[in-house]
Design an enzyme around this catalytic site. Structure first.
Site, PDB file in Angstrom:
ATOM      1  N   THR A 121       0.862  -1.190   0.000  1.00 37.69           N
ATOM      2  CA  THR A 121       0.000   0.000   0.000  1.00 37.69           C
ATOM      3  C   THR A 121       0.894   1.235   0.000  1.00 37.69           C
ATOM      4  O   THR A 121       1.692   1.424   0.925  1.00 37.69           O
ATOM      5  CB  THR A 121      -0.893  -0.002   1.257  1.00 37.69           C
ATOM      6  OG1 THR A 121      -1.620  -1.233   1.267  1.00 37.69           O
ATOM      7  CG2 THR A 121      -1.854   1.174   1.265  1.00 37.69           C
ATOM      8  N   PHE A 152      -6.105  -6.644  -1.045  1.00 33.00           N
ATOM      9  CA  PHE A 152      -7.276  -6.442  -0.181  1.00 33.00           C
ATOM     10  C   PHE A 152      -7.523  -7.613   0.768  1.00 33.00           C
ATOM     11  O   PHE A 152      -8.551  -7.652   1.438  1.00 33.00           O
ATOM     12  CB  PHE A 152      -8.529  -6.211  -1.045  1.00 33.00           C
ATOM     13  CG  PHE A 152      -8.403  -5.010  -1.933  1.00 33.00           C
ATOM     14  CD1 PHE A 152      -8.656  -3.729  -1.439  1.00 33.00           C
ATOM     15  CD2 PHE A 152      -7.993  -5.129  -3.251  1.00 33.00           C
ATOM     16  CE1 PHE A 152      -8.511  -2.612  -2.240  1.00 33.00           C
ATOM     17  CE2 PHE A 152      -7.841  -4.014  -4.070  1.00 33.00           C
ATOM     18  CZ  PHE A 152      -8.103  -2.749  -3.560  1.00 33.00           C
ATOM     19  N   CYS A 260      -3.025  -2.338   9.025  1.00 38.29           N
ATOM     20  CA  CYS A 260      -3.481  -1.542   7.873  1.00 38.29           C
ATOM     21  C   CYS A 260      -4.285  -0.293   8.231  1.00 38.29           C
ATOM     22  O   CYS A 260      -3.852   0.818   7.917  1.00 38.29           O
ATOM     23  CB  CYS A 260      -4.294  -2.418   6.933  1.00 38.29           C
ATOM     24  SG  CYS A 260      -3.273  -3.645   6.105  1.00 38.29           S
TER      25      CYS A 260
HETATM   26  P1  NAD Z   1       5.005  -7.578   6.775  1.00 38.93           P
HETATM   27  O1  NAD Z   1       5.668  -6.595   7.627  1.00 38.93           O
HETATM   28  O2  NAD Z   1       4.265  -8.730   7.404  1.00 38.93           O
HETATM   29  O3  NAD Z   1       6.075  -8.223   5.763  1.00 38.93           O
HETATM   30  C1  NAD Z   1       6.979  -7.484   5.014  1.00 38.93           C
HETATM   31  C2  NAD Z   1       8.157  -8.379   4.657  1.00 38.93           C
HETATM   32  O4  NAD Z   1       8.999  -7.695   3.727  1.00 38.93           O
HETATM   33  C3  NAD Z   1       9.047  -8.747   5.836  1.00 38.93           C
HETATM   34  O5  NAD Z   1       9.184 -10.157   5.918  1.00 38.93           O
HETATM   35  C4  NAD Z   1      10.391  -8.067   5.538  1.00 38.93           C
HETATM   36  O6  NAD Z   1      11.514  -8.791   6.002  1.00 38.93           O
HETATM   37  C5  NAD Z   1      10.348  -8.035   4.014  1.00 38.93           C
HETATM   38  N1  NAD Z   1      11.236  -7.061   3.396  1.00 38.93           N
HETATM   39  C6  NAD Z   1      11.519  -5.782   3.772  1.00 38.93           C
HETATM   40  N2  NAD Z   1      12.371  -5.208   2.890  1.00 38.93           N
HETATM   41  C7  NAD Z   1      12.636  -6.134   1.935  1.00 38.93           C
HETATM   42  C8  NAD Z   1      13.424  -6.140   0.758  1.00 38.93           C
HETATM   43  N3  NAD Z   1      14.135  -5.071   0.364  1.00 38.93           N
HETATM   44  N4  NAD Z   1      13.464  -7.251   0.026  1.00 38.93           N
HETATM   45  C9  NAD Z   1      12.782  -8.350   0.402  1.00 38.93           C
HETATM   46  N5  NAD Z   1      12.000  -8.409   1.504  1.00 38.93           N
HETATM   47  C10 NAD Z   1      11.936  -7.310   2.249  1.00 38.93           C
HETATM   48  O7  NAD Z   1       4.031  -6.766   5.810  1.00 38.93           O
HETATM   49  P2  NAD Z   1       2.545  -7.125   5.342  1.00 38.93           P
HETATM   50  O8  NAD Z   1       1.595  -7.046   6.479  1.00 38.93           O
HETATM   51  O9  NAD Z   1       2.589  -8.363   4.518  1.00 38.93           O
HETATM   52  O10 NAD Z   1       2.234  -5.864   4.408  1.00 38.93           O
HETATM   53  C11 NAD Z   1       2.914  -5.662   3.184  1.00 38.93           C
HETATM   54  C12 NAD Z   1       2.226  -4.538   2.433  1.00 38.93           C
HETATM   55  O11 NAD Z   1       0.889  -4.951   2.072  1.00 38.93           O
HETATM   56  C13 NAD Z   1       2.069  -3.247   3.237  1.00 38.93           C
HETATM   57  O12 NAD Z   1       2.190  -2.154   2.380  1.00 38.93           O
HETATM   58  C14 NAD Z   1       0.633  -3.339   3.749  1.00 38.93           C
HETATM   59  O13 NAD Z   1       0.076  -2.077   3.983  1.00 38.93           O
HETATM   60  C15 NAD Z   1      -0.061  -4.026   2.607  1.00 38.93           C
HETATM   61  N6  NAD Z   1      -1.247  -4.790   2.990  1.00 38.93           N
HETATM   62  C16 NAD Z   1      -1.234  -5.553   4.126  1.00 38.93           C
HETATM   63  C17 NAD Z   1      -2.354  -6.305   4.459  1.00 38.93           C
HETATM   64  C18 NAD Z   1      -2.360  -7.145   5.708  1.00 38.93           C
HETATM   65  O14 NAD Z   1      -3.433  -7.620   6.075  1.00 38.93           O
HETATM   66  N7  NAD Z   1      -1.250  -7.340   6.377  1.00 38.93           N
HETATM   67  C19 NAD Z   1      -3.488  -6.304   3.625  1.00 38.93           C
HETATM   68  C20 NAD Z   1      -3.455  -5.531   2.479  1.00 38.93           C
HETATM   69  C21 NAD Z   1      -2.330  -4.779   2.153  1.00 38.93           C
END
Ligand code: NAD
Length: 441
Positions: A121, A152, A260
């Site tokens: 996001t 989503f 989120c």
């Molecule tokens: P998270 O924090 O659970 O996971 C992120 C991962 O990215 C981590 O494992 C981290 O080590 C890795 N990372 C960081 N930098 C990196 C790089 N340069 N190369 C490779 N890996 C790297 O995050 P999340 O909850 O999965 O959210 C990810 C995105 O999706 C965010 O922008 C969030 O807003 C969006 N989102 C999340 C959800 C949700 O329910 N969690 C739902 C919709 C959208």
């Protein structure tokens, strides 16, 4: 298709595994090496129903692999999906450092034409900046395009949502790239919304802030119901039956948390401010939510005068059931307030205690069952409506607690049940039930 998913968090891991499940050849890449080692061994680093089984199945069938080596991740791939975190900075804006780092690594590593898909996001205009950054690094003979594909899925239902989502948003200013990504998702048979980059980015923020608005609206309504002697559960039912309104996200509670809504509402407010736009509704949504998170604590103080030295059970730590995610969970605000007043906190959560230990360490006690958490407690707070918490008979609270005072932030019980159990029961947007407290011997 040959796909890499960057970031094996809640979004990236679920996406990668589901893409493998429908037949793509998927590499999941993460900078977190211990996480990758676990994943290689078929162990999921997060709690997400059904995920570990799918990881193992697709590892066995060689459609899925995990790596923390950047060359292995980015060379010879057709599509790279970036799903790294975009957490909140102190000023409320989204922190893009992980995304920029990923873009740099992609730019330095790719060796063929590639479509980069941003699933994280991100603020409006970010995709344009990221493609510029990558193009500034790659050799000129390599063609890179960008597609905005916000996610989503709901934590706790991530796999189900990936297979049965209600829409896939594909934003791009390049038709071929958009078509390729549409093809990637074709096996899921989910309706696609095709648009430009900036609209795709905005759809994600608009959706999350709208849902957050529904939550803050019903919470504010609950607060008024308490003053007026109305019952929010009946009010929400009566409202929700109108199909223009609907029942979803009309459950009054102790505010939204998670990874989120809190950060996305603040990020959109920040985007609006930066562009001389006062987003008045959104400001109120955020304000109402931060007050709502304190609600149970305020009610406890009103009732007890002081919570100092009292034993308080906190039932549920995750920001919602079916996940171990505690990011911005209302339980954190509550526990902080209780600790600030020197209450003794015993917490229970079926899966999130480990994650909470990294925040509160040994400053609180972690019980292995809800029954043990409430033993001899003077107050019980219901924070997350896990099935094992909401199906606890109220009699149990009466038998086990020193004083059966229940502050229910999720309206798990009916007022009739509470009345007949003769416990003190304070919930959200409903009449308070106060019983003369008999101290357990
Ligand atoms: P998270 O924090 O659970 O996971 C992120 C991962 O990215 C981590 O494992 C981290 O080590 C890795 N990372 C960081 N930098 C990196 C790089 N340069 N190369 C490779 N890996 C790297 O995050 P999340 O909850 O999965 O959210 C990810 C995105 O999706 C965010 O922008 C969030 O807003 C969006 N989102 C999340 C959800 C949700 O329910 N969690 C739902 C919709 C959208």
């Amino acid at each position: 298709m040959r796909v890499t998913v960057t970031g094996t968090g809640y979004v990236g891991l679920v996406t990668g595994v589901c893409l493998a499940e429908v037949g793509h050849s998927v590499i999941c890449y993460d900078v977190d090496q211990p996480k990758i080692e676990k994943l290689k061994a078929g162990i999921s680093p997060i709690y997400e129903p059904g995920l570990e089984e799918l990881i193992r199945k697709n590892l066995d069938q060689n459609r899925l692999s995990f790596t923390s080596r950047v060359e292995q991740a980015y060379q010879d791939q057709e599509i790279i999906i970036v799903a790294v975190g975009t957490p909140e900075k102190e000023d409320g804006s989204a922190n893009l450092c992980y995304l920029e780092r990923a873009a740099e690594q992609i730019g330095k590593s790719i060796n063929r034409d590639t479509v980069v898909v941003i699933k994280s996001t991100v603020p409006i205009g970010t995709n344009e900046k990221i493609i510029k950054q990558i193009r500034g690094i790659v050799p000129p003979e390599i063609n890179v395009e960008i597609v905005s594909n916000p996610e989503f899925l709901r934590e706790g239902a991530g796999i189900e949502d990936t297979f049965n989502g209600e829409r896939i948003v594909i934003g791009s200013n390049h038709d071929e790239a958009a078509k390729l990504v549409e093809e990637l998702y074709q096996p899921f048979s989910i309706p696609v919304v095709r648009t430009d980059l900036r609209s795709a980015e905005m759809i994600k923020y608009a959706s999350n802030t709208f849902l957050a608005t529904k939550i803050s609206f019903i919470n504010e309504m609950a607060n008024l119901c308490e003053k007026m002697g109305s019952n929010i559960e009946d009010v929400a039912l009566g409202m929700g039956l109108d199909s223009r309104i609907g029942h979803q996200f009309l459950r009054a509670g102790i505010g939204f948390g998670g990874s989120c809504f809190p950060k996305d509402t603040k990020a959109l407010e920040n985007i609006a401010n930066q562009n001389d736009f006062e987003f008045k509704i959104l400001q109120s949504v955020i304000e109402v939510n931060s007050e709502q998170k304190q609600k149970l604590f305020v009610r406890a103080k009103e009732l007890m005068g002081s919570v100092t030295g009292k034993k308080a059970a906190v039932l549920g730590l995750a920001f919602k059931p079916n996940t171990d995610d505690v990011r911005e969970a209302p339980s954190i605000d509550l526990i902080n307030s209780l600790l600030n007043e020197q209450a003794e906190v015993v917490a229970y959560d079926p899966v999130a205690s480990e994650k909470m230990k990294s925040i509160f360490e040994e400053r609180i006690e972690y019980a292995s069952s809800p029954e043990l958490a409430i033993e001899d407690a003077e107050l019980a707070f219901i924070v997350t409506e896990w099935p094992q918490i909401k199906r606890m008979p109220l009699e149990l609270f009466k038998d086990r607690m020193k004083t059966p005072i229940i502050l229910d932030g999720r309206n798990c019980y009916s007022l009739e049940e509470a009345r007949s159990a003769r416990v003190s029961y304070i919930s959200i947007g409903r009449e308070k039930i106060i019983h003369f407290q008999k101290v357990k011997r």
